[in-house]
Design an enzyme around this catalytic site. Structure first.
Site, PDB file in Angstrom:
ATOM      1  N   LYS A  34       0.838  -1.198   0.000  1.00  0.00           N
ATOM      2  CA  LYS A  34       0.000   0.000   0.000  1.00  0.00           C
ATOM      3  C   LYS A  34       0.871   1.245   0.000  1.00  0.00           C
ATOM      4  O   LYS A  34       2.092   1.173   0.180  1.00  0.00           O
ATOM      5  CB  LYS A  34      -0.918  -0.006   1.228  1.00  0.00           C
ATOM      6  CG  LYS A  34      -0.172   0.077   2.552  1.00  0.00           C
ATOM      7  CD  LYS A  34      -1.131   0.080   3.730  1.00  0.00           C
ATOM      8  CE  LYS A  34      -0.361   0.172   5.050  1.00  0.00           C
ATOM      9  NZ  LYS A  34      -1.266   0.259   6.218  1.00  0.00           N
ATOM     10  N   TYR A 251      19.053  28.795   8.034  1.00  0.00           N
ATOM     11  CA  TYR A 251      17.985  29.586   8.635  1.00  0.00           C
ATOM     12  C   TYR A 251      18.005  29.464  10.154  1.00  0.00           C
ATOM     13  O   TYR A 251      18.185  28.380  10.705  1.00  0.00           O
ATOM     14  CB  TYR A 251      16.624  29.115   8.127  1.00  0.00           C
ATOM     15  CG  TYR A 251      16.315  29.518   6.704  1.00  0.00           C
ATOM     16  CD1 TYR A 251      16.193  30.854   6.344  1.00  0.00           C
ATOM     17  CD2 TYR A 251      16.135  28.544   5.725  1.00  0.00           C
ATOM     18  CE1 TYR A 251      15.894  31.216   5.038  1.00  0.00           C
ATOM     19  CE2 TYR A 251      15.829  28.889   4.415  1.00  0.00           C
ATOM     20  CZ  TYR A 251      15.714  30.233   4.085  1.00  0.00           C
ATOM     21  OH  TYR A 251      15.423  30.586   2.794  1.00  0.00           O
TER      22      TYR A 251
END
Length: 355
Positions: A34, A251
């Site tokens: 899946k 950052y």
């Protein structure tokens, strides 16, 4: 072209399937593919798992894709069907279906099928997601027995704590008590139960994450369990920066150097599927040598400490996860599980198949 790539190792898939068969020698193996085979690619993974006795998927179109690709094994829809129009296609393509609620039984009762279908009747033994509670399971089974289009029935459940200390003793006992006297095959074990609890092996086992070489058991590495990673996530250094004492990178300046530090800029970020919240200091490999990430992961880039890898330069190979850096290590550092990371590799990342 950016140098990032995910490589799928068919030999590793075959190896992991062999591990499952060795651990559960008297059971048929239904490989769970899946979610696009946990991010590995449905048909890519199916090629490596072609010797499985069956496949389990979530959506009908996945099941049909496998049939149209020539796979003749049992194919099971793990959540069953969502409306009666799907039932005709499921029967047409000989797709087995999980039945977990009364509405799905009603579909089978009300739709006149020209071909029969195979049903896995699910019991809720404590997961409390899908399935009939033990008190109503026998009556649901009796209803299915009366439906002419139901070719055969397999009794199944799913364990909530097979990978934890609580184990499966109580839910397995509950399942056996309710199904005592019913002469139907059973399907019980997920990856963790397959590896830890031989009593759960029964007629079908349903390994998922095990197939892809990540660990289903907290505290046990995939390597210790004899598994091989089916995906290697790689990139390259695209720049090198030298930080002096007191300088930062990325950052938020989440890493500040306290000595001269060489930083390799890696062409991979959270838009590629590497988790943004992975902390500074997480394992990464550059030119085959283990090192650590530095600072905050950006959308398209992250940073590796190459201070102790003097030959590292632009073009140096980087393993984000794979054989040297297990995906479970990145997942644990990020507060999640390997399943999520494998499923989250972005569509913009090119895939290569070997083996």
């Amino acid at each position: 072209m950016r140098p990032i790539q995910a490589t799928i190792h068919l030999d590793a898939l075959r190896h992991n399937l062999a591990v499952a068969k060795h651990r559960a020698p008297n059971s048929k193996v239904m490989a769970v593919v899946k979610a696009n085979a946990y991010g590995h690619g449905l048909l890519r993974a199916a090629e490596g798992l072609s010797q499985a006795d069956g496949f389990a998927v979530l959506e009908l179109n996945e099941a049909i894709s496998l049939r149209e690709a020539g796979y003749l094994q049992t194919i099971l829809l793990l959540e069953g069907l969502f409306d009666r129009t799907e039932l005709v296609d499921a029967a047409k393509y000989d797709i087995s279906i999980v039945v977990h609620c009364e509405q799905q039984i009603e579909m089978l009762e009300q739709v006149n099928l020209s071909t029969s279908t195979h049903v896995f009747l699910k019991m809720n033994t404590g997961m409390n997601r899908l399935g009939f509670i033990p008190e109503t399971y026998a009556s649901a089974l009796t209803r299915l027995e009366k439906i002419k289009s139901v070719a055969d029935i397999t009794m199944m459940t799913h364990f909530a704590t097979a990978d934890e200390d609580a184990g499966i003793v109580a839910p397995l006992a509950r399942f056996k008590e309710v199904t005592k006297g019913f002469d139907y095959p059973t399907s019980l074990a997920n990856s963790a139960a397959l590896l830890r609890y031989p009593a759960s092996h029964s007629d079908w086992v349903r390994p998922g994450i095990l197939m892809y070489g990540a660990s289903p058991v907290s505290g046990q590495s995939a390597h210790a369990l004899g598994l091989q990673p089916a995906m290697t996530f790689t990139s390259e250094l695209i720049a090198v920066q030298v930080l002096q004492d007191g300088e930062s990178v990325g950052y938020g300046q989440k890493f500040t150097a306290h000595k001269t530090t060489r930083v390799g800029v890696v062409a991979c970020g959270y838009a590629d599927g590497y988790p943004r919240h992975t902390p500074s200091g997480t394992a990464i490999a550059v030119d085959g040598q283990l090192t650590r990430t530095l600072g905050r992961v950006s959308m398209d880039m992250l940073f590796a400490d190459i201070t102790d890898i003097p030959d590292a330069a632009i073009g140096s190979q980087v393993e984000l996860w794979g054989a040297q850096v297990p995906v479970d290590v990145i997942a644990e550092a990020s507060g999640t599980v390997g399943y999520e990371l494998l499923c989250a590799v972005a569509p913009r990342v090119p895939f290569k198949v070997i083996g």
